[in-house]
Design an enzyme around this catalytic site. Structure first.
Site, PDB file in Angstrom:
ATOM      1  N   SER A 123       0.830  -1.191   0.000  1.00 21.48           N
ATOM      2  CA  SER A 123       0.000   0.000   0.000  1.00 21.48           C
ATOM      3  C   SER A 123       0.877   1.259   0.000  1.00 21.48           C
ATOM      4  CB  SER A 123      -0.946  -0.068   1.202  1.00 21.48           C
ATOM      5  OG  SER A 123      -2.019   0.824   1.068  1.00 21.48           O
ATOM      6  N   GLU A 216      -9.693  -3.503  -6.537  1.00 24.99           N
ATOM      7  CA  GLU A 216      -9.114  -2.348  -5.864  1.00 24.99           C
ATOM      8  C   GLU A 216      -9.253  -1.070  -6.689  1.00 24.99           C
ATOM      9  OE1 GLU A 216      -5.496  -2.454  -3.640  1.00 24.99           O
ATOM     10  OE2 GLU A 216      -5.219  -4.583  -4.063  1.00 24.99           O
ATOM     11  N   HIS A 246      -8.576  -4.060  -1.421  1.00 30.75           N
ATOM     12  CA  HIS A 246      -7.341  -3.546  -0.850  1.00 30.75           C
ATOM     13  C   HIS A 246      -7.029  -4.274   0.461  1.00 30.75           C
ATOM     14  CE1 HIS A 246      -4.173  -0.583  -0.693  1.00 30.75           C
ATOM     15  NE2 HIS A 246      -4.458  -0.309   0.561  1.00 30.75           N
TER      16      HIS A 246
END
Length: 310
Positions: A123, A216, A246
């Site tokens: 991320s 995502e 995610h």
């Protein structure tokens, strides 16, 4: 570019989303060795992984991150350094990137060759890894032997189509990313590198493995950077996990991703650029689904919960 689609059954997708939403705790195995921010699974040998956690550049969960570090060590056979970087908004760009570079240098200073170091980011941590790689290339310093970026935010100008196309399907949203961007950049340009990796020059980067969930909002951020790196002659593998949101790698089903990371690192041909997509199929397993701290000799047990946000 090598593109692989990782299929999932509806049951597996539902289990991952349920686990991430509920924040189910998973204990760190008792045999994991934790020395300060170094985490090693039994049998970990030469080399090192520099692990940069996610959390929207603003949050950290050391216990959950140590579990990720353990899973990485187990999959790669290397000790893992969890980078404790400074957080926004108190410490905006470029401070976190500087900490990642300092952590990488500290591993080099321990005598680990650059070729045996892997940088891994999830991320926001994936963004920081890519930013650090661009800065290393720009300044002519030695790059690590390989890098892995899971669900990175690569275009801080927020220009990827999937931000709208997948809005409502993901656990992350464009609105959240707008807040993340504002806190992290604190006035820095959103369309310049290295803070916004997509806008940099990828030529000379080490072999890259990028992974992202098909649901995502950051799907196209990963895809666009992989395409740009491939066009620049970088060896890139992009894996797209069907139906995954995610932070899917933090669920139990994420073990498949860690196993694939380990196999990719062990593949002697990964350093050879491969043009053109070569789809493959791999099934999920059955069942439910910086600042470097000073070393210590303590063992730790940790509980992992989801950390949303880029």
């Amino acid at each position: 570019m090598n593109v692989t689609t990782i299929p999932s059954t509806p049951e597996q997708i539902a289990a991952v989303r349920g686990q991430l939403t509920a924040g189910a705790a998973t204990p760190l195995p008792a045999e994991a060795e934790v020395s300060g921010d170094w985490v090693s699974a039994p049998g970990a040998g030469q080399g090192a992984v520099v692990y940069v956690h996610g959390g929207g550049f603003a949050h950290t969960n050391p216990e959950a991150e140590r579990l990720v570090a353990y899973r990485l060590s187990k999959a790669t056979g290397r000790p893992v350094l969890r980078v404790d970087y400074r957080l926004a908004p108190a410490h905006p760009y470029p401070e976190a990137m500087q900490d990642v570079l300092a952590a990488y240098q500290s591993v080099l200073d321990r005598g680990v060759p650059a070729s045996e170091i892997v940088m891994f980011g999830e991320s926001a941590g994936g963004t920081l890894v890519l930013s650090a790689l661009l800065e290393l290339a720009r300044t002519g310093r030695s790059s690590p032997g390989a890098a892995v970026a899971i669900s990175p935010l690569t275009d801080l100008a927020l220009g990827s189509p999937s931000l709208s196309a997948n809005d409502g399907k993901d656990l992350l949203s464009r609105a959240v990313l707008e807040t993340v961007r504002t806190q992290y950049l604190a006035g820095a340009a959103a369309d310049e590198a290295p803070q916004s990796p997509l806008h940099g020059r990828a030529r000379g980067l080490p072999p890259l493995l990028m992974a992202v969930g098909a649901d995502e909002v950051l799907l196209d951020d990963a895809r666009r950077f992989a395409e740009a790196a491939d066009a620049a002659g970088v060896s890139v593998r992009l894996e797209i996990y069907e139906g995954m949101p995610h932070a899917f790698h933090l669920s139990e089903a994420g073990e498949a991703l860690f196993a694939r990371v380990g196999r990719w690192l062990a593949d002697p041909v990964r350093s050879s650029p491969s043009r053109g997509a070569r789809p493959g199929r791999t099934r999920w397993p059955r069942g439910p689904t910086a600042r470097c701290g000073s070393p210590s000799s303590t063992r730790a047990r940790s509980a992992a919960g989801p950390r949303m946000g880029s």
